[in-house]
Write an enzyme that holds these catalytic residues in place. Structure first.
Site, PDB file in Angstrom:
ATOM      1  N   TRP A   1     -37.402  46.058 -33.196  1.00 41.63           N
ATOM      2  CA  TRP A   1     -36.255  45.500 -33.919  1.00 41.63           C
ATOM      3  C   TRP A   1     -35.754  44.236 -33.217  1.00 41.63           C
ATOM      4  O   TRP A   1     -35.340  43.274 -33.864  1.00 41.63           O
ATOM      5  CB  TRP A   1     -35.116  46.529 -33.979  1.00 41.63           C
ATOM      6  CG  TRP A   1     -33.910  46.023 -34.721  1.00 41.63           C
ATOM      7  CD1 TRP A   1     -33.692  46.073 -36.060  1.00 41.63           C
ATOM      8  CD2 TRP A   1     -32.769  45.362 -34.150  1.00 41.63           C
ATOM      9  NE1 TRP A   1     -32.485  45.492 -36.369  1.00 41.63           N
ATOM     10  CE2 TRP A   1     -31.894  45.053 -35.213  1.00 41.63           C
ATOM     11  CE3 TRP A   1     -32.397  45.025 -32.865  1.00 41.63           C
ATOM     12  CZ2 TRP A   1     -30.679  44.419 -35.022  1.00 41.63           C
ATOM     13  CZ3 TRP A   1     -31.183  44.380 -32.667  1.00 41.63           C
ATOM     14  CH2 TRP A   1     -30.337  44.080 -33.740  1.00 41.63           C
ATOM     15  N   HIS A   2     -35.812  44.263 -31.889  1.00 48.27           N
ATOM     16  CA  HIS A   2     -35.299  43.110 -31.146  1.00 48.27           C
ATOM     17  C   HIS A   2     -36.223  41.899 -31.243  1.00 48.27           C
ATOM     18  O   HIS A   2     -35.783  40.770 -31.032  1.00 48.27           O
ATOM     19  CB  HIS A   2     -35.082  43.483 -29.679  1.00 48.27           C
ATOM     20  CG  HIS A   2     -33.819  44.249 -29.465  1.00 48.27           C
ATOM     21  ND1 HIS A   2     -33.769  45.618 -29.564  1.00 48.27           N
ATOM     22  CD2 HIS A   2     -32.559  43.842 -29.195  1.00 48.27           C
ATOM     23  CE1 HIS A   2     -32.524  46.016 -29.351  1.00 48.27           C
ATOM     24  NE2 HIS A   2     -31.766  44.964 -29.124  1.00 48.27           N
ATOM     25  N   GLY A   3     -37.486  42.126 -31.506  1.00 48.12           N
ATOM     26  CA  GLY A   3     -38.362  40.978 -31.641  1.00 48.12           C
ATOM     27  C   GLY A   3     -39.806  41.389 -31.802  1.00 48.12           C
ATOM     28  O   GLY A   3     -40.204  42.480 -31.389  1.00 48.12           O
TER      29      GLY A   3
END
Lengths: 473, 396
Positions: free
Chosen positions: A317-319
């Site tokens: 989700w963060h990257g």
């Protein structure tokens, strides 16, 4: 548009406040319309091209919400279709490049398209999935007014970087809220403190982190630690600063935005850290992924699988990069370790040791998180643990310590609950009739607001613009 | 009471945030330049469908708005004061403020000798081609290398900062060796200044240029080299000149970045000829009555390095109408300005080109057209390896 831009602070913000409060409070729908129009303008400022994506998401989720309520024919199918469309959009914009890059690395001949990520898609997609799931579960009724649901999705204070809202908590205030001077003053104060956290602390500390992470062969043990600590502080003040601004703006308009941080660097374990850091994301994964997968109420093996799945997704989700996958895996291991192996032993250790353990674990995690690739992560971690190409110490480390000593001196106590302690002391003094402490408690933050707003504005004028870190996620 | 207090607080805060756009509308939008930042302020972007679509309108509008906040210069000056005198940072606005002179903050990253060696070859070949071409046209090329102030004062950097001394030494020696290999005559002012004892008095404490004493030493070194090569030129000796320290405050490029807040006693220096060599002048092809030194109207007005020849021009021509003397072409940036006020007196026609601004033809064509007897390429050592501006000396 960023909260820490002159256009926002001295253009957009006074405009929306004036338009909003010039309408009588009884014209609730009118005030909501003002917020909706300004929110769409806020989003379009970064490029109108992304607006259709946001509006399409709003439309799809509005229709899916109506169709997936319990008891509706094909409700389950509509729910999964709605969730699927949301996830597919997120996957397309965020992960296509990563996926194709990996295929290319495996030797397949693929063309990697240039896909620009619509700002805030990770956040508004998660809000939408939460809304559909809550409707499907019967926790909240479906929203029949598309304007209200759109405002929930696009409300500008939280649109780009959260906190991730839940419609059940947000919707009642759309119809029934009371803006008042006390809440507005609190909100304005919190906004200015958040601005100062971002501009005066996070951006300065980011200079150290950038230098350390790009130092290559010049990396020393001291610079590696300085960079890692600076980045840990930068990320906290950047993201919590944004959150403070969002919550502050919400209060001004009488709309509730949940807390997202609770002094994470005062945590006593990694489990505790994740109860204090980006709380709305943790709660989202807990409620919409972990518990539906079985949560804790299943076999140990299943719990391990559930934790691994949640943290793989949290990382991604963060990257879209292997460093984020590694970062998710790192936390999955630590959390499993605390749950099944050393958690009880840890609880028996003295409090300072537990805090040191938690903060060290977080700092190491942020090094993986910040690194551009696995090689950089490896080099930084090696450097931190004594194997730096430049040796122990360098003039570069001395320079950054000296140049940013004030920021470091303020940032370290400011990320711990010193403010809470100070407020408590002042409150106690005020209750005991000490006038000075009562005056400081009542007026201190308000006076500070002007100084912080002014100083932040001047720093913004004099420094290169730096976007919020979580903006990229 | 609390309610009143909150309302007063909110009222003042709203007034503050409203005052800024009002100020921009009334005053700020009329400003066009930021003197201390040495740049033009951002212009109000045009509203186009494409700019709105891709977000460039927003980005440019933010730059315009931030640039036109009323009192911006005063606020930035205040910030500089706080950073320098209250927080006592060692580096403020990319300038190292701790020592006796102002030097720029330099990146910790260095180029290696191998990097320089790889670049020196093609660049020196360009100078070699130019030298051959000047000779074909009956002249001689000299490359004059002058240390920039930060290199000259490299010992003044604090120990913990990188002064790039090793890198600069390697870069200079590799460059001069490559030029000599190409048969280009070189005058290395760094070595000459060192031989003269590396006097501190040659360079400004607040500007990236040398001062007039340094320029005069360069002038003498150039003429000595020409004399050794057989040129018989009149020389302005120290007896022919009256050196004078101007009383005006001197704003150097380094102190300018600090809003002129760094305390110093640096003054601009000029030298007037006791028996002045008369000249006529053209700038950019137009007759000009500008003197050699542009002096402020009053003693309390500030002056800058631009006082020498009035700053940078694409092309300046000084004629002394003495056909018995040779013609010279000087190519270079602002380091030539102070030199020009002396060199012209030793030649009949002095042509000066700053290739950053001169666009009418290439240097090769210019030399072919005017066929100067002597061509002086004057570069400061931070630009030896540049291939643009005054580094673009050769085009096939």
């Amino acid at each position: 548009m960023a909260f820490h831009s002159m256009v926002f602070l001295y253009g957009f913000l006074p405009a929306v406040i004036l338009c909003y409060f010039l309408l009588p409070a009884r014209w609730r729908t009118g005030r909501n319309c003002i917020l909706l129009i300004f929110s769409l303008g806020f989003y379009a400022w970064g490029g109108i091209w992304a607006l259709p994506v946001l509006l399409a998401s709003c439309a799809v989720n509005c229709l899916a919400g109506l169709g997936c309520a319990p008891g509706r024919p094909w409700g389950r199918a509509v729910y999964w279709c709605g969730v699927g469309v949301n996830i597919a959009a997120l996957a397309y914009y965020k992960y296509t490049g990563f996926f194709l890059e990996n295929l290319q690395a495996l030797g397949m001949e693929v063309t990697i398209p240039s896909i620009v990520l619509p700002a805030g898609i990770s956040f508004f997609t998660f809000q939408a999935v939460a809304y559909l799931t809550d409707v499907r579960r019967g926790t909240i009724p479906p929203e029949r007014n598309p304007g209200k649901l759109t405002l929930f999705m696009v409300f500008f204070p939280q649109l780009l970087q959260g906190p991730i809202l839940r419609y059940g908590a947000f919707a009642p205030a759309l119809d029934d809220r009371r803006e008042n001077s006390s809440a507005a003053a609190q909100g304005a104060t919190r906004f200015c403190f958040g601005l100062a956290k971002k501009v005066l602390l996070a951006d300065a500390l980011g200079t150290i982190a950038d230098a350390a992470f790009s130092s290559g062969d010049r990396l020393t043990v001291a610079l590696a630690w300085l960079g890692a600590i600076a980045y840990s502080l930068q990320l906290y003040f950047d993201f919590s600063g944004y959150t403070d601004m969002a919550i502050g703006l919400g209060r001004i308009f009488g709309l509730p935005i949940p807390e997202n941080f609770c002094y994470p660097y005062a945590a006593v374990s990694v489990t505790d850290f994740w109860r204090r850091w980006h709380q709305t994301l943790s709660f989202w994964f807990r409620d919409y992924v972990y518990i539906p997968l079985g949560g804790n109420r299943c076999s140990r093996r299943r719990q391990v699988v559930n934790l691994a799945a949640v943290w793989l997704l949290t990382g991604l989700w963060h990257g879209a990069a292997w460093t984020f996958v590694l970062w998710g895996g790192y936390y999955a291991l630590l959390l499993m370790g605390e749950k099944f192996l050393w958690g009880r032993g840890l609880a028996r250790l003295p409090m300072p040791v537990r805090r040191l353990y938690a903060v060290l674990a977080a700092v190491v995690g942020w090094v993986i998180f910040r690194s551009a690739d696995l090689a950089q992560a490896g080099a930084m971690l090696q450097g931190m643990f004594g194997f730096a190409p430049g040796g122990l110490w360098s003039g570069e480390a001395a320079y950054y310590l000296l140049q940013f000593r004030w920021e470091l001196l303020v940032a370290i106590p400011a990320c711990l609950p010193v403010k809470v302690w100070l407020e408590e002391q002042l409150r106690r003094g005020a209750e005991q009739g000490r006038r000075l402490q009562a005056v400081v408690l009542a007026l201190g933050p308000k006076v500070l607001v002007f100084g912080l707003l002014g100083w932040s504005s001047v720093r913004l004028l004099s420094s290169t613009f730096r976007s919020f870190l979580y903006f990229q996620f | 009471m609390e309610r009143i207090c909150n309302r007063i607080f909110l009222g003042i805060l709203l007034a503050v945030v409203l005052a800024v756009p009002a100020g921009v509308a009334l005053w700020g939008r009329h400003q066009t330049t930021a003197y201390y930042e040495n740049r033009a302020l951002a212009q109000l972007p045009e509203v186009t469908a494409q700019a709105l679509l891709d977000g460039s309108f927003g980005t440019e509008a933010e730059s315009w708005y931030a640039d036109h906040i009323p009192g911006r210069t005063t606020l930035l000056m205040l910030d500089t004061f706080v950073q320098m005198d209250v927080l006592r940072r060692p580096v403020v606005n990319d300038t190292v403020v701790g020592g006796d002179v102002l030097v720029p903050f330099l990146s910790f990253k260095e180029w290696t000798a191998a990097d320089y060696a790889a670049n020196a070859g093609p660049i020196s070949q360009d100078y070699g081609h130019l030298s051959d071409y000047v000779e074909e046209n009956g002249g001689t090329l000299y490359f004059v290398g002058i240390p920039e102030q930060r290199i000259y004062f490299e010992d003044t950097f604090p120990d913990y900062l990188n002064n790039h001394a090793t890198e600069a030494e390697a870069a200079d020696s590799i460059f001069f060796a490559a030029l000599k290999e190409q048969g280009v005559s070189c005058i290395d002012m760094g070595a000459i200044y060192d031989a003269q004892g590396h006097p501190d008095t040659y360079y400004s404490a607040v500007d990236h240029h040398y001062n007039y004493y340094g320029a005069y030493a360069a002038y003498r070194a150039i003429l000595e080299t020409l004399e050794e090569d057989g040129w018989d030129l009149p020389v302005l000796t120290e007896e022919d000149l009256t050196f004078e320290e101007l009383p005006n405050p001197y704003i150097g490029s380094r102190n300018r970045k600090l809003y002129n807040l760094w305390p110093n006693e640096d003054k601009a220096i000029i030298a007037t000829q006791k028996d002045p060599v008369a000249f006529t002048r053209t700038d950019e092809g137009e007759p000009s009555d500008k003197p050699l030194f542009i002096l402020p109207a009053a003693e309390d007005l500030p002056t800058t390095y631009n006082l020498y020849m009035g700053g940078d021009f694409g092309e300046t021509v000084l004629e002394t109408h003495r056909p018995e003397l040779p013609d010279v072409l000087i190519v270079g940036d602002s380091f030539t300005n102070a030199l020009e006020t002396l060199l012209y007196a030793s030649f009949d026609e002095t042509r000066i080109l700053d290739l950053r601004h001169y666009t009418q033809c290439s240097l090769k064509d210019y030399i072919g057209q005017y066929q100067p007897d002597i061509v002086l390429c004057v570069q400061n050592d931070t630009f030896y390896y540049t291939t643009t501006g005054n580094g673009a000396v050769w085009t096939d």
